[in-house]
Design a protein around this motif. Structure first.
Motif, PDB file in Angstrom:
ATOM      1  N   MET A   1       0.822  -1.210   0.000  1.00 46.08           N
ATOM      2  CA  MET A   1       0.000   0.000   0.000  1.00 46.08           C
ATOM      3  C   MET A   1       0.856   1.260   0.000  1.00 46.08           C
ATOM      4  O   MET A   1       0.354   2.370  -0.170  1.00 46.08           O
ATOM      5  N   LYS A   2       2.159   1.083   0.185  1.00 44.91           N
ATOM      6  CA  LYS A   2       3.089   2.203   0.174  1.00 44.91           C
ATOM      7  C   LYS A   2       3.576   2.480  -1.249  1.00 44.91           C
ATOM      8  O   LYS A   2       3.854   1.560  -2.014  1.00 44.91           O
ATOM      9  N   TYR A   3       3.688   3.755  -1.567  1.00 39.66           N
ATOM     10  CA  TYR A   3       4.228   4.167  -2.865  1.00 39.66           C
ATOM     11  C   TYR A   3       4.938   5.502  -2.673  1.00 39.66           C
ATOM     12  O   TYR A   3       4.353   6.458  -2.164  1.00 39.66           O
ATOM     13  N   LYS A   4       6.206   5.517  -3.055  1.00 43.90           N
ATOM     14  CA  LYS A   4       7.036   6.719  -2.886  1.00 43.90           C
ATOM     15  C   LYS A   4       7.003   7.220  -1.442  1.00 43.90           C
ATOM     16  O   LYS A   4       6.961   8.430  -1.185  1.00 43.90           O
ATOM     17  N   GLY A   5       6.974   6.269  -0.514  1.00 42.18           N
ATOM     18  CA  GLY A   5       7.017   6.630   0.898  1.00 42.18           C
ATOM     19  C   GLY A   5       5.682   7.016   1.496  1.00 42.18           C
ATOM     20  O   GLY A   5       5.618   7.376   2.681  1.00 42.18           O
ATOM     21  N   HIS A   6       4.617   6.949   0.719  1.00 38.69           N
ATOM     22  CA  HIS A   6       3.291   7.346   1.207  1.00 38.69           C
ATOM     23  C   HIS A   6       2.327   6.162   1.164  1.00 38.69           C
ATOM     24  O   HIS A   6       2.416   5.311   0.277  1.00 38.69           O
ATOM     25  N   THR A   7       1.390   6.138   2.092  1.00 46.55           N
ATOM     26  CA  THR A   7       0.327   5.145   2.066  1.00 46.55           C
ATOM     27  C   THR A   7      -0.786   5.671   1.180  1.00 46.55           C
ATOM     28  O   THR A   7      -1.399   6.701   1.491  1.00 46.55           O
ATOM     29  N   ILE A   8      -1.048   4.985   0.080  1.00 46.07           N
ATOM     30  CA  ILE A   8      -2.040   5.480  -0.872  1.00 46.07           C
ATOM     31  C   ILE A   8      -3.337   4.671  -0.836  1.00 46.07           C
ATOM     32  O   ILE A   8      -4.289   4.999  -1.558  1.00 46.07           O
ATOM     33  N   GLY A   9      -3.380   3.624  -0.008  1.00 49.42           N
ATOM     34  CA  GLY A   9      -4.597   2.834   0.065  1.00 49.42           C
ATOM     35  C   GLY A   9      -4.594   1.870   1.224  1.00 49.42           C
ATOM     36  O   GLY A   9      -3.609   1.738   1.958  1.00 49.42           O
ATOM     37  N   ILE A  10      -5.729   1.192   1.387  1.00 52.57           N
ATOM     38  CA  ILE A  10      -5.931   0.164   2.400  1.00 52.57           C
ATOM     39  C   ILE A  10      -6.155  -1.156   1.655  1.00 52.57           C
ATOM     40  O   ILE A  10      -6.832  -1.170   0.619  1.00 52.57           O
ATOM     41  N   PRO A  11      -5.621  -2.274   2.136  1.00 50.48           N
ATOM     42  CA  PRO A  11      -5.899  -3.554   1.460  1.00 50.48           C
ATOM     43  C   PRO A  11      -7.405  -3.751   1.292  1.00 50.48           C
ATOM     44  O   PRO A  11      -8.162  -3.628   2.255  1.00 50.48           O
ATOM     45  N   ALA A  12      -7.828  -4.051   0.081  1.00 49.71           N
ATOM     46  CA  ALA A  12      -9.260  -4.122  -0.195  1.00 49.71           C
ATOM     47  C   ALA A  12      -9.798  -5.539  -0.068  1.00 49.71           C
ATOM     48  O   ALA A  12     -10.604  -5.829   0.811  1.00 49.71           O
ATOM     49  N   SER A  13      -9.375  -6.423  -0.932  1.00 48.14           N
ATOM     50  CA  SER A  13      -9.835  -7.812  -0.899  1.00 48.14           C
ATOM     51  C   SER A  13      -8.622  -8.727  -0.803  1.00 48.14           C
ATOM     52  O   SER A  13      -7.705  -8.622  -1.614  1.00 48.14           O
ATOM     53  N   GLU A  14      -8.610  -9.594   0.176  1.00 47.23           N
ATOM     54  CA  GLU A  14      -7.454 -10.447   0.412  1.00 47.23           C
ATOM     55  C   GLU A  14      -7.387 -11.595  -0.589  1.00 47.23           C
ATOM     56  O   GLU A  14      -8.317 -12.405  -0.683  1.00 47.23           O
ATOM     57  N   GLY A  15      -6.299 -11.647  -1.341  1.00 44.89           N
ATOM     58  CA  GLY A  15      -6.103 -12.733  -2.281  1.00 44.89           C
ATOM     59  C   GLY A  15      -5.756 -14.029  -1.570  1.00 44.89           C
ATOM     60  O   GLY A  15      -5.182 -14.028  -0.479  1.00 44.89           O
ATOM     61  N   VAL A  16      -6.116 -15.136  -2.191  1.00 47.52           N
ATOM     62  CA  VAL A  16      -5.853 -16.469  -1.635  1.00 47.52           C
ATOM     63  C   VAL A  16      -4.808 -17.152  -2.507  1.00 47.52           C
ATOM     64  O   VAL A  16      -4.928 -17.169  -3.733  1.00 47.52           O
TER      65      VAL A  16
END
Length: 531
Positions: free
Chosen positions: A155-170
């Motif tokens: 969720m990190k990009y260029k040192g910033h958090t740009i999102g929250i995990p949405a759907s957990e992959g299996v």
């Protein structure tokens, strides 16, 4: 945010169709001051204010199924009541980028935006759509606590958090299946390498393994996704993708070898894999329908029909619902058996890649213009991923319709007891389900299904490079299209593999592959995964 009784709310909704105004709980009382006197603060006023939140959903599990009107959607009613919001949820679907771009150009930017893959989120972040969430997350520490650290890192990009995990992959969903009934009848062993694999596929095709006296069986089935790639695809191509992995490579896949970025599209081992696939097609051991099979359901139908002996399919295919389809469609339930991937000529034994947290949900910069709305949006996201009371309704659907609760334990209701088509829309809220949620997956043949996944997860390749790549150079789409077209031509004989070197040179000279590799290297260095 006001606390409501989810169970009471949904029960009333199902019984009456709408929520009676008189059934809602009393409004929160203003907080007493230290002196015991009631005071109305700006904070309490803000909590009582109802916000309209727009949510662009690309992560639901039935995106082509429209949501019902709010009066027929008890889950939405629950969400709105629990969060004091009016929720406007737009479904993304197959053309989700076009829909999102139209919303943006029409100045209808959603407050909450989800993305099915990290690369798309990064692109929209770079274009100024997404907001940094680091400061907001300091106010909501329970959100990151809801996820494993391995899912938070992407969720990190260029040192910033740009999102929250949405759907957990299996991980390890798809695996190698072989019709053991056919193996036994033809006195064959499980294939463990390319040569044995070809031998078994030929026998399954030409030695009448089903004993009906007809030449109507095939050794292998594959699919060709709509984007036309034989290998790695966001559609999760099944079949030829695993043949490439047998040779340790994968078309359209970026990797790091010995500290350097490589693209398998021009790897010599890819040429060897293409030759093997061509040999399969020339030998007529591949079901010829592969050129029209463009999704997993069509692959599954081949299994149900019982005319293919080896295939790549979901690890749950011996669950009762699937064996019933085999019986109903093909007239029998073969002894299907999951096996380890055949070991390739270079010792590679790879099924697919390990899960990488691709999907994410974030806030638009537009939403941040209203601090109250931004906070309410974050409260809503926190609710989605941390509310234990709401989770069963989000993940499992409608109480006493699609699931029930006994002794505090939820359990799915048999789908044969209701018309699932009428409530399929509920899956568009189920993206919050956890990857290890046994209730959601509802295994019946538990021992076999769990054993299958254990096999599959033993042969997963590390996957911390390719999902981070953002192909945003001007030649990207043309380069991808050319590679896909040429590989199809190679395996179908429309282009001789003796022209491989010409293809490689064209990729490097005309389509600037080396420039792309330099760009990928810079991206990975910026992401901190490559020195």
């Amino acid at each position: 945010m006001r606390k409501k009784s989810v169970s009471t709310l949904l029960s009333l909704t199902i019984a009456m169709g709408v929520i009676a105004a008189g059934c809602s709980k009393a409004e929160n009382k203003a907080e007493p001051s230290a002196s015991g006197q009631t005071q109305t603060t700006a904070k309490s006023q803000e909590a009582d204010k109802k916000y309209k939140l727009s949510f662009y959903n690309t992560i639901g599990y039935r995106l082509t199924t429209p949501l019902p009107a709010k009066e027929q959607d008890p889950i939405r009613q629950m969400i709105e009541k629990d969060n004091n919001i009016d929720l406007e949820m737009t479904m993304g679907g197959e053309n989700w980028k076009d829909k999102l771009n139209l919303l943006i150009s029409s100045n209808q930017i959603p407050d909450i935006v989800s993305f099915p893959d990290r690369a798309s989120a990064v692109k929209y972040y770079d274009q100024g759509l997404l907001a940094d969430l680091d400061e907001l997350l300091k106010q909501f520490p329970e959100i990151p606590k809801a996820f494993d650290a391995s899912r938070l890192e992407p969720m990190k990009y260029k040192g910033h958090t740009i999102g929250i995990p949405a759907s957990e992959g299996v991980g390890g969903v798809n695996g190698w299946w072989v019709n053991n009934t056919w193996l036994q009848k033809l006195n064959l062993s499980v294939p463990t390498n390319p040569q044995e694999l070809m031998t078994v596929m030929k026998a399954f095709t030409f030695n009448d393994p089903d004993g009906n006296g007809k030449n109507d069986t095939y050794g292998f089935v594959a699919m060709l996704p709509k984007e036309g790639t034989l290998g790695y695809s966001s559609s999760g191509a099944k079949g030829f993708q695993q043949i490439f992995w047998m040779f340790g490579v994968q078309p359209n896949f970026v990797d790091v070898k010995d500290g350097k970025v490589v693209v398998y599209n021009t790897d010599p081992k890819t040429k060897e894999a293409l030759q093997f696939i061509k040999d399969m097609i020339d030998a007529k051991v591949v079901d010829p329908d592969w050129v029209t099979i463009d999704d997993g359901l069509k692959v599954d139908n081949k299994m149900y029909q019982g005319k293919v002996g080896i295939m790549i399919a979901d690890w749950r295919r011996l669950e009762p619902a699937d064996t019933k389809k085999m019986q109903d469609t093909g007239g029998s339930v073969p002894d299907w058996k999951q096996i380890a991937p055949p070991k390739g000529p270079y010792g590679d034994q790879i099924l697919e890649t390990k899960p990488f947290q691709q999907s994410m949900v974030g806030l638009s910069k537009e939403a941040l213009k209203d601090a109250g709305k931004a906070k309410r949006a974050m409260e809503f996201i926190q609710y989605l991923y941390t509310s234990k009371e709401a989770y069963p309704y989000l993940a499992y659907g409608i109480k006493d319709k699609t699931f029930t609760v006994a002794n505090g334990q939820p359990k799915l209701i048999d789908k044969s007891t209701y018309n699932e088509k009428e409530v399929e829309w509920r899956y568009n809220y189920a993206f919050v389900r956890k990857a290890n949620d046994s209730v959601y997956f509802d295994f019946k043949n538990t021992a076999v299904t769990n054993a299958n996944q254990k096999i599959n997860t033993s042969y997963l390749k590390d996957n911390n490079i390719n999902p981070r790549i953002v192909d945003n150079d001007p030649m990207a789409q043309d380069r991808l299209k050319y590679a896909n077209e040429m590989m199809l031509k190679f395996v179908t004989g429309k282009e001789p593999l003796t022209n491989w070197d010409t293809y490689v040179k064209t990729m490097q000279d005309k389509f600037k592959l080396n420039d792309a590799i330099a760009m990928y290297t810079k991206q990975l260095q910026d992401d901190g995964v490559l020195k």
